[in-house]
Enzyme design. Structure first.
Site, mmCIF file in Angstrom:
data_model
loop_
_atom_site.group_PDB
_atom_site.id
_atom_site.type_symbol
_atom_site.label_atom_id
_atom_site.label_comp_id
_atom_site.label_asym_id
_atom_site.label_seq_id
_atom_site.Cartn_x
_atom_site.Cartn_y
_atom_site.Cartn_z
ATOM 1 N N MET A 102 0.843 -1.199 0.000
ATOM 2 C CA MET A 102 0.000 0.000 0.000
ATOM 3 C C MET A 102 0.881 1.253 0.000
ATOM 4 S SD MET A 102 -3.112 0.426 -0.394
ATOM 5 C CE MET A 102 -4.766 0.244 0.215
ATOM 6 N N GLY A 103 1.749 1.327 -0.993
ATOM 7 C CA GLY A 103 2.531 2.554 -1.192
ATOM 8 C C GLY A 103 1.705 3.517 -2.026
ATOM 9 N N ILE A 149 1.300 3.832 -5.278
ATOM 10 C CA ILE A 149 0.504 3.265 -6.379
ATOM 11 C C ILE A 149 -0.608 2.379 -5.814
ATOM 12 C CG2 ILE A 149 0.549 1.994 -8.564
ATOM 13 C CD1 ILE A 149 3.513 2.723 -8.820
ATOM 14 N N ARG A 190 6.635 -6.460 -10.153
ATOM 15 C CA ARG A 190 7.758 -7.153 -10.786
ATOM 16 C C ARG A 190 7.431 -8.641 -10.819
ATOM 17 N NH1 ARG A 190 8.896 -2.706 -12.082
ATOM 18 N NH2 ARG A 190 10.871 -1.586 -11.861
ATOM 19 N N GLU A 243 11.913 -10.686 -18.793
ATOM 20 C CA GLU A 243 11.281 -9.757 -19.743
ATOM 21 C C GLU A 243 12.254 -9.436 -20.865
ATOM 22 O OE1 GLU A 243 9.656 -6.394 -17.652
ATOM 23 O OE2 GLU A 243 8.389 -7.663 -16.428
ATOM 24 N N HIS A 286 4.795 -4.951 -19.869
ATOM 25 C CA HIS A 286 5.312 -4.000 -18.866
ATOM 26 C C HIS A 286 5.043 -2.540 -19.291
ATOM 27 C CE1 HIS A 286 8.524 -3.579 -15.477
ATOM 28 N NE2 HIS A 286 7.705 -2.551 -15.482
#
Ligand code: DGY
Length: 320
Positions: free
Chosen positions: A155-156, A158, A238, A267, A286
Site C-alpha cells: 500500500m505505497g 501506487i 515485478r 522480460e 510492462h
C-alpha cells in the site's frame, strides 16, 4: 572539464541535448534493443554518471568496471536492477522517478483488472476470429468487479491510487503492507489484514509491493492455494514476486480463475512460455507507466537529477 555521462538507451534528443551544457555524452544508439552486457561494461569504464533503464543491471560486476562512477539515475521508480548496497559501499549515489507515474500506473492496473475480469482481450480475439455467430446468455461471461473484494499487497503510493479507484467501484478494500496506513484507513475505509486473510478473502488480489529480497517469490504454491478458486490475480509490480510455475499450475487446473500480468520473471517473456498458452491469462509488455505524459515526466525527473549533479547542487529523488 565536462563530466562523462553514458546513457544506456536512445532517449529523445530534445530531452538529452540540454545536458550537453554539463556533460560529455555518449549513448547506446538503439531505442528498442538493450545494450549487450559486454558493451555496457566497456562503456562505463570512464563514465562518472550513468543513466539506465530497468533492463540494465547495475551490480557489483559493473561497479568493478566503472572506477569513476559517482551517480546512477534510473528511469523507473522500481530499482531492483540496481544493487543499492554495493553502490552505497562505494559512495555512489542513485536516483529514481517516484510520484510522477502513480496515477498512470494505477490506471493501467485497473484497466488490466477490468480486462481480466471481463475477458476483454479474449472477447476481442473471439470477434476478430469470426467466432461471433449469435448472442447467448453464457457467452464470454466474466466476473463482476463492482462490489467485489479487492486485496492490495503493498500500500505505497501506487497501491493507494489503485485503492481509490476501487472505491469508485464500490469494492471492499483489504490491504497488507509492511506498515499500517492509519490515515488512509480512516480517510477511505481501507482495512488492514494479514497476507493470509487477504489471500483467502479477496476476489481480486493485486500485487503492488516493491521487488526485493523480502518479496521475491512472495506468492508461491502455498499462497496461491489460499486464494479462492474463482479469484483473479493481478501483478504490475515485478514478475519475480510470483512463482510463475506455481501460477501456471493453478490457472491450468482451475484452482485460480484468471491472472492479469504486466510483468514477468524474464522480460520480454519467451513466446513459448506456458503462461501464454492459457486463455485465462491477460499478458501485457510492462506498460504500467507507458503514457506519453508520464514517460516524459520520468525522463525529466532524471534530467533534473543530472542537471543538479552537473551544477554541483543537491540531488532530489535519491534512493537511500
Ligand atoms: C517502474 O517505474 O518501476 C516501472 O516498472 C517502469 O516504468
Amino acid at each position: 572539464m565536462k563530466k562523462k555521462l553514458f546513457i544506456t538507451r536512445k532517449f529523445p534528443t530534445h530531452i538529452v541535448e540540454p545536458l550537453q551544457e554539463f556533460y560529455e555524452i555518449s549513448q547506446w544508439d538503439e531505442e528498442e534493443i538493450v545494450i549487450p552486457r559486454d558493451k555496457l561494461l566497456a562503456a562505463v569504464s570512464d563514465c562518472e554518471v550513468l543513466w539506465v533503464t530497468i533492463a540494465d543491471l547495475v551490480d557489483e560486476e559493473l561497479l568493478t568496471h566503472a572506477p569513476n562512477l559517482k551517480l546512477v539515475t534510473n528511469l523507473a521508480v522500481g530499482y531492483n536492477n540496481i544493487d543499492v548496497k554495493a553502490l552505497r559501499k562505494q559512495g555512489i549515489m542513485a536516483t529514481n522517478t517516484p510520484g510522477v507515474l502513480t496515477n498512470t500506473t494505477a490506471d493501467l492496473v485497473f484497466g488490466l483488472l477490468l480486462a481480466t475480469a471481463r475477458r476483454i482481450p479474449e472477447s476481442e480475439r473471439y470477434l476478430r476470429e469470426g467466432k461471433w455467430k449469435s448472442w447467448y446468455p453464457m457467452q464470454l461471461v466474466g466476473k463482476d468487479v463492482s462490489g467485489a473484494t479487492i486485496g492490495i499487497i503493498g500500500m505505497g503510493r501506487i497501491g493507494q491510487a489503485v485503492a481509490r479507484r476501487a472505491k469508485g467501484f464500490d469494492m471492499k478494500i483489504l490491504y497488507n503492507n509492511r506498515r499500517r496506513r492509519h490515515e488512509a484507513e480512516e480517510m477511505y475505509g481501507f482495512q488492514y489484514v494479514s497476507l493470509e486473510d487477504l489471500l483467502k478473502q479477496s476476489d481480486f488480489v493485486v500485487i503492488m509491493t516493491p521487488y526485493n529480497n523480502d518479496t521475491e517469490g512472495l506468492i508461491g504454491e502455498h499462497e496461491l492455494a489460499l486464494m479462492k478458486e474463482d479469484a483473479v490475480l493481478i501483478n504490475a509490480s515485478r514478475g519475480g514476486i510470483i512463482d510463475e510455475v506455481a501460477l501456471y499450475d493453478v490457472l491450468k487446473n482451475g484452482k485460480l480463475w484468471a491472472a492479469g500480468l504486466d510483468v514477468f520473471e524474464q522480460e520480454p517473456i519467451a513466446m513459448d512460455h506456458p503462461l501464454l498458452t492459457l486463455p485465462n491469462v491477460v499478458a501485457l509488455p510492462h506498460i504500467g507507466s507507458a503514457s506519453l505524459e508520464t514517460r516524459t515526466a520520468m525522463l525529466m525527473l532524471n534530467v533534473k537529477a543530472l542537471t543538479a549533479y552537473g551544477q554541483g547542487k543537491a540531488i532530489s529523488n535519491r534512493i537511500d
